[in-house]
Design a protein around this motif. Sequence first.
Motif, mmCIF file in Angstrom:
data_model
loop_
_atom_site.group_PDB
_atom_site.id
_atom_site.type_symbol
_atom_site.label_atom_id
_atom_site.label_comp_id
_atom_site.label_asym_id
_atom_site.label_seq_id
_atom_site.Cartn_x
_atom_site.Cartn_y
_atom_site.Cartn_z
ATOM 1 N N ASP A 443 0.825 -1.198 0.000
ATOM 2 C CA ASP A 443 0.000 0.000 0.000
ATOM 3 C C ASP A 443 0.864 1.254 0.000
ATOM 4 O O ASP A 443 0.896 1.997 0.969
ATOM 5 N N TYR A 448 -1.158 5.684 -5.140
ATOM 6 C CA TYR A 448 -2.600 5.875 -5.224
ATOM 7 C C TYR A 448 -2.963 6.719 -6.447
ATOM 8 O O TYR A 448 -4.120 6.757 -6.848
ATOM 9 N N ALA A 677 -7.756 -1.280 -0.357
ATOM 10 C CA ALA A 677 -9.007 -1.260 -1.110
ATOM 11 C C ALA A 677 -9.596 -2.647 -1.305
ATOM 12 O O ALA A 677 -10.784 -2.786 -1.557
ATOM 13 N N ILE A 747 -7.039 3.802 -5.849
ATOM 14 C CA ILE A 747 -7.941 3.070 -4.962
ATOM 15 C C ILE A 747 -9.300 2.917 -5.625
ATOM 16 O O ILE A 747 -9.898 1.836 -5.646
#
Length: 792
Positions: A443, A448, A677, A747
């Motif tokens: 992550d 993103y 997500a 996401i």
Amino acid sequence: MGSLRTGRRERCGLGAVKGFVERYLTFVTANPVKVLIGSMVLAALLMAGMSQLTFRSDNRVFFADDNPELQQLERFEQLYGRDDNLIYVVKAREGDLFTPERLNAINEITDAAWALPDVKRVDSVTNFQRVRAVGDDIEIDHLARSGDSLTAAQARQLKADSVLEPLLIDRLLSRDGTLGLVVVQFSFQADTASAQSEVAMAAGQKTLDRFALQYPDLELGLSGSVALDHAFVEASTYDSSVLLPIMLVILLLIIVVALRSVVGAVATFLVIMLSTLCALGLSAMLGIPLSSPSVIAPNIILTLATCDCIHICAGMMRHRRSGLGRPEAVKMALLECWWPVTLTTLTTSIGFLTLSFSAVPPFAHLGIIVAIGSLMAWFLSVSFFPALLCVLPWRGKDSSVPAERFSGAVARIVLANPRRLLAGISAVAVVLCSLAFTNVLDDRYVRYFDQSFSFREATDRMNEDLGGFYILEFSLDSREEGGIATPQYLQEVDAFAGWLRQQPGVTHVHGLPDIMKTVNRAMQGGDANAYALPGNRDLAAQYLALYEMSLPFGTDLRNQLTADKRYSRLSVSLNDISTRDMTDLQARAEAWAADNTTLVAASARATGTSLLFAHIGNRNIQEMLQGIAMGVLVVWVIFLVAFRSLALSLIGTFANFIPCLATLGIWALINGEVGMAVATVASVTFGVVVDATIHMLCGFVRMRRDRGASSAEAVRATFESVGPGLVTMTLSLAAGFLCLAFSGFQINAWMGTMAALTIFVALLFDLFFMPAILLLLKPRQQGRGAVAMEAQ
């Protein structure tokens, strides 16, 4: 005898419900104008709440107030202040930065940065405080002072001098001298940080644009937490202003093409707009803010609202084509769809409400907003929508629609090969589900955003050449006032820093020992061998006081040391490492400190925004798994109560859980990395894909009940009555979520892609797998389900 009485009581109770529904629908079709006015008044009251709608753009919206990592970071910031920064990334297109013109450009950017709103500190390559020996004294001055005239030879000498500055190289300047930073620190208040951040970003971007035109030989970009927050705003604006209208047009086109009803499309448009606006208004009244993940709630709501309308519209078209008038066709279609639409609304709302288990508040907000929107869509679909279609002029087409012809073809395939289909789909499902567990959690919040964002480009450039966007912070305790000058403290911090520098992924470590070594070297005439810690506490305290007094305005050590000189800060810059490697480094660092230090071991606990994001993915998955398990259990109970058949309830639950797991297997083949997500997608899709299953099961049981049909006849009739709406609904759902795949905010893009993929896989299960099972069920088990539905 007791069992018979119980059955009669159940039939009487359910019969009363059926009677109420029939009386309600009679009222709606007989008084459409009154229903339209009433529903519009209620919608207007709810929409009025939109005036209270707020949007949060700061990255801390991802963390709940009770998040332990956030609480630790806030304690750190109480000592050293918040790190709200904007980073000018300056890279030479050719050669390096050490020419008179380019150093002058950095100085100009540095001076302009001081004029930005709420600025408290600016650090750059040129205003780096170089400590040099001057006779028996030391001199602390800028590396290249603004306004000074430099020759090319002097600029080249500065490059050679820079290599000798550990506090500069790999922190503000790349080792090859091609990339440098101007780091602007701001003084933001926690409650107004979002607004202040946007103002600072606008001013910073204006400054950047001016210098980009003035110095075309330099590649300029903006990174830092302020640019990150602005990227969230950019992503949200694009998703709501571009993707939402595109999604709406696509959904309406699907209705027109699949059902060939312009009036149905217009009525559906009004329903989905009212549902979305009502959900946003009510959410605002509840104090729920929008953010980058939750801003797609309208996109999802309009997709779900379309599905309810499609099933009702498909039924009305069929009954209208058989010769019924508008009110009669509307009533008959609603009678057929009442229970399926109500059950799907219930299960969809439950699926989204499981997001409230999420450790990430925006995902919880998304679930609540969409659940409200789903309920509003149901209300308007059984009130406003039928009333409107009783008023508007429309009629059923004489020929079958494309969705009917497709569902008929599928029915023939299933009826001819149930065993082969069941075996083949089961084998594929087993393989895909086993692959689901090979995905790797990662992550990295810079990722993103795709490459269309200038923030992503600048940050990638910085991470590739210099590193430092991801940072681990330590606040190391000396356990006494003024204790940071003690030899033991400095030696332990220095040893800890030395160990960190040797770890993979670490690009720079900056702490008090480096400052003390630099001052000591200068006090020893600049001898390279004197780059060492002072020998005693008094000397270290004197050096530190001398250094602090010599620093010019805006470059003090308040962000490095506490006022009582008990704590000092150790900053560890990282390259673009995975969250798994980051949390591993954290664990190893804390373990090393525990084993090799005595004074600072207890306080050697890493913090920082990077770690918050690294940990939130794992925590979100763990907590969302609990929510998903709860949702699956509740949906199974709903199936069991609705159909009063253990077999049918298990089939329905299985036919929806397996596609979600199989999609993760497909994702493992496509991508292989999942972040926070992924658990959200599981909740979203489980609630959505149940819809098609309910319509299929309700249609099957209704045919068994009404006609006493055999399994084959019931399946064929179900495809005829439910198939067109189911196919059209699935196309709408998949298309709606697939539009999100084009979001620059990854996401939302991952969520859209995985949701569309799950819906498509679930359609295959609903069209092929589930009918094949129903064909092979024992008549006694089917009969129990049929009796249950007959009572309804």
